[in-house]
Enzyme design. Structure first.
Site, PDB file in Angstrom:
ATOM      1  N   GLU A   1      12.945  -9.466   1.122  1.00  0.00           N
ATOM      2  CA  GLU A   1      12.177  -8.354   1.692  1.00  0.00           C
ATOM      3  C   GLU A   1      12.936  -7.060   1.409  1.00  0.00           C
ATOM      4  O   GLU A   1      14.125  -6.961   1.713  1.00  0.00           O
ATOM      5  CB  GLU A   1      12.044  -8.560   3.203  1.00  0.00           C
ATOM      6  CG  GLU A   1      11.351  -7.401   3.917  1.00  0.00           C
ATOM      7  CD  GLU A   1      11.208  -7.638   5.423  1.00  0.00           C
ATOM      8  OE1 GLU A   1      11.699  -8.682   5.934  1.00  0.00           O
ATOM      9  OE2 GLU A   1      10.637  -6.757   6.089  1.00  0.00           O
TER      10      GLU A   1
ATOM     11  N   TYR B   1      11.202   8.725   0.522  1.00  0.00           N
ATOM     12  CA  TYR B   1      11.124   7.668  -0.497  1.00  0.00           C
ATOM     13  C   TYR B   1      11.702   8.067  -1.852  1.00  0.00           C
ATOM     14  O   TYR B   1      11.742   7.236  -2.766  1.00  0.00           O
ATOM     15  CB  TYR B   1       9.661   7.224  -0.653  1.00  0.00           C
ATOM     16  CG  TYR B   1       9.079   6.659   0.631  1.00  0.00           C
ATOM     17  CD1 TYR B   1       9.547   5.457   1.144  1.00  0.00           C
ATOM     18  CD2 TYR B   1       8.098   7.346   1.350  1.00  0.00           C
ATOM     19  CE1 TYR B   1       9.045   4.935   2.330  1.00  0.00           C
ATOM     20  CE2 TYR B   1       7.580   6.836   2.539  1.00  0.00           C
ATOM     21  CZ  TYR B   1       8.062   5.627   3.019  1.00  0.00           C
ATOM     22  OH  TYR B   1       7.561   5.113   4.193  1.00  0.00           O
TER      23      TYR B   1
ATOM     24  N   ASN C   1       7.973  -5.758  -1.042  1.00  0.00           N
ATOM     25  CA  ASN C   1       7.908  -4.599  -0.154  1.00  0.00           C
ATOM     26  C   ASN C   1       6.445  -4.500   0.274  1.00  0.00           C
ATOM     27  O   ASN C   1       5.609  -3.949  -0.438  1.00  0.00           O
ATOM     28  CB  ASN C   1       8.361  -3.321  -0.859  1.00  0.00           C
ATOM     29  CG  ASN C   1       8.396  -2.131   0.102  1.00  0.00           C
ATOM     30  OD1 ASN C   1       7.846  -2.199   1.208  1.00  0.00           O
ATOM     31  ND2 ASN C   1       9.033  -1.048  -0.311  1.00  0.00           N
TER      32      ASN C   1
ATOM     33  N   ARG D   1       4.953  10.711  -2.853  1.00  0.00           N
ATOM     34  CA  ARG D   1       4.771  10.384  -1.440  1.00  0.00           C
ATOM     35  C   ARG D   1       6.049  10.682  -0.666  1.00  0.00           C
ATOM     36  O   ARG D   1       7.066  10.033  -0.882  1.00  0.00           O
ATOM     37  CB  ARG D   1       4.446   8.894  -1.334  1.00  0.00           C
ATOM     38  CG  ARG D   1       4.392   8.383   0.073  1.00  0.00           C
ATOM     39  CD  ARG D   1       4.404   6.877   0.122  1.00  0.00           C
ATOM     40  NE  ARG D   1       4.245   6.461   1.494  1.00  0.00           N
ATOM     41  CZ  ARG D   1       4.426   5.237   1.937  1.00  0.00           C
ATOM     42  NH1 ARG D   1       4.776   4.288   1.092  1.00  0.00           N
ATOM     43  NH2 ARG D   1       4.263   4.954   3.199  1.00  0.00           N
TER      44      ARG D   1
ATOM     45  N   ALA E   1       3.341  -0.853   4.792  1.00  0.00           N
ATOM     46  CA  ALA E   1       2.850  -0.833   6.176  1.00  0.00           C
ATOM     47  C   ALA E   1       2.372  -2.209   6.649  1.00  0.00           C
ATOM     48  O   ALA E   1       2.448  -2.515   7.846  1.00  0.00           O
ATOM     49  CB  ALA E   1       1.734   0.195   6.318  1.00  0.00           C
TER      50      ALA E   1
ATOM     51  N   HIS F   1      12.823  -2.725   1.635  1.00  0.00           N
ATOM     52  CA  HIS F   1      12.245  -1.448   2.059  1.00  0.00           C
ATOM     53  C   HIS F   1      13.130  -0.335   1.530  1.00  0.00           C
ATOM     54  O   HIS F   1      14.360  -0.424   1.632  1.00  0.00           O
ATOM     55  CB  HIS F   1      12.153  -1.352   3.578  1.00  0.00           C
ATOM     56  CG  HIS F   1      11.286  -2.425   4.151  1.00  0.00           C
ATOM     57  ND1 HIS F   1       9.913  -2.380   4.078  1.00  0.00           N
ATOM     58  CD2 HIS F   1      11.598  -3.600   4.745  1.00  0.00           C
ATOM     59  CE1 HIS F   1       9.423  -3.473   4.625  1.00  0.00           C
ATOM     60  NE2 HIS F   1      10.425  -4.241   5.027  1.00  0.00           N
TER      61      HIS F   1
ATOM     62  N   ARG G   1      13.714   4.397  11.805  1.00  0.00           N
ATOM     63  CA  ARG G   1      12.704   5.466  11.798  1.00  0.00           C
ATOM     64  C   ARG G   1      12.065   5.615  13.180  1.00  0.00           C
ATOM     65  O   ARG G   1      12.075   4.675  13.981  1.00  0.00           O
ATOM     66  CB  ARG G   1      11.677   5.183  10.689  1.00  0.00           C
ATOM     67  CG  ARG G   1      12.356   5.359   9.313  1.00  0.00           C
ATOM     68  CD  ARG G   1      11.461   5.093   8.162  1.00  0.00           C
ATOM     69  NE  ARG G   1      10.318   5.992   8.120  1.00  0.00           N
ATOM     70  CZ  ARG G   1       9.368   5.912   7.186  1.00  0.00           C
ATOM     71  NH1 ARG G   1       9.461   4.992   6.236  1.00  0.00           N
ATOM     72  NH2 ARG G   1       8.357   6.748   7.194  1.00  0.00           N
TER      73      ARG G   1
ATOM     74  N   PRO H   1       0.794  -1.230   0.000  1.00  0.00           N
ATOM     75  CA  PRO H   1       0.000   0.000   0.000  1.00  0.00           C
ATOM     76  C   PRO H   1       0.830   1.285   0.000  1.00  0.00           C
ATOM     77  O   PRO H   1       1.880   1.355   0.635  1.00  0.00           O
ATOM     78  CB  PRO H   1      -0.804  -0.099   1.311  1.00  0.00           C
ATOM     79  CG  PRO H   1       0.004  -0.998   2.183  1.00  0.00           C
ATOM     80  CD  PRO H   1       0.620  -1.995   1.242  1.00  0.00           C
ATOM     81  N   ASN H   2       0.311   2.242  -0.710  1.00  0.00           N
ATOM     82  CA  ASN H   2       0.864   3.597  -0.823  1.00  0.00           C
ATOM     83  C   ASN H   2       2.097   3.689  -1.717  1.00  0.00           C
ATOM     84  O   ASN H   2       2.549   4.791  -2.038  1.00  0.00           O
ATOM     85  CB  ASN H   2       1.179   4.194   0.563  1.00  0.00           C
ATOM     86  CG  ASN H   2      -0.074   4.373   1.399  1.00  0.00           C
ATOM     87  OD1 ASN H   2      -1.005   5.065   0.980  1.00  0.00           O
ATOM     88  ND2 ASN H   2      -0.128   3.757   2.567  1.00  0.00           N
TER      89      ASN H   2
HETATM   90  C1  DQA Z   1       8.436   0.997   3.533  1.00  0.00           C
HETATM   91  C2  DQA Z   1       8.607   1.258   5.026  1.00  0.00           C
HETATM   92  C3  DQA Z   1       7.307   1.042   5.760  1.00  0.00           C
HETATM   93  O1  DQA Z   1       7.480   1.290   7.152  1.00  0.00           O
HETATM   94  C4  DQA Z   1       6.240   1.966   5.235  1.00  0.00           C
HETATM   95  O2  DQA Z   1       5.008   1.706   5.861  1.00  0.00           O
HETATM   96  C5  DQA Z   1       6.124   1.954   3.755  1.00  0.00           C
HETATM   97  C6  DQA Z   1       7.315   1.833   2.941  1.00  0.00           C
HETATM   98  C7  DQA Z   1       9.711   1.335   2.737  1.00  0.00           C
HETATM   99  O3  DQA Z   1       9.808   0.919   1.598  1.00  0.00           O
HETATM  100  O4  DQA Z   1      10.601   2.029   3.259  1.00  0.00           O
HETATM  101  O5  DQA Z   1       5.030   2.137   3.224  1.00  0.00           O
HETATM  102  O6  DQA Z   1       8.162  -0.379   3.334  1.00  0.00           O
END
Ligand code: DQA
Length: 145
Positions: free
Chosen positions: A97, A22, A73, A17, A76, A99, A106, A9-10
């Protein structure tokens, strides 16, 4: 070899964003980059993004059935989805995995745990978009073994 890059998501709003966290690369750009990196590594890369948890679960279940390596990825969902935990547990091939940021560094404490990590062959965090390239490189190298 086929590889799935699955984004949660997002991440469809990458580039717009919180670019200070990011970066400025859009999801479309990321998809192009992953396909190109894959081509150079001899991988057929398919990139998908969803804001719907059930859709990601379906993709992970299908990857389990077809034994397709996954770069994930889960955004959240990484931090609280036991359904994603259970889906990752069923994967039998490589799971990387990724990120973009480093959630462990963070300030929000909820980012400090991952339901994906227990099932991941490798975790790449805090490398920006290049983390996806590193993940594909890792999968290609594993395939050579
Ligand atoms: C994320 C890190 C997560 O904590 C966050 O909720 C994201 C992006 C990253 O790629 O840094 O949506 O996975």
């Amino acid at each position: 070899m086929k590889v799935l890059v699955l984004n949660g998501p997002n991440l469809g709003r990458l580039g717009r964003r919180q670019p200070e966290i990011y970066g400025h690369t859009t999801h479309g750009d990321l998809a192009d980059l992953c396909r190109n990196w894959g081509e150079q590594l001899g991988l057929e890369v398919e990139v998908r993004q969803t804001n719907h948890e059930g859709e990601l679960l379906d993709w992970l279940n299908a990857a389990a059935d077809t034994e397709t390596p996954v770069v994930l990825n889960a955004a959240a969902w990484t931090h609280y989805s036991y359904a994603i935990f259970d889906a990752c547990a069923q994967l039998t091939t490589t799971l990387v995995e990724v990120h973009i940021s480093d959630p462990s560094q963070r300030p929000e404490v909820f980012r400090h745990s991952s339901v994906v990590t227990p099932h991941a062959t490798k975790v790449i965090a805090g490398q920006g978009i290049d983390g996806y390239r590193q993940a594909l490189e890792f999968i290609a190298a594993e395939d050579d073994d």
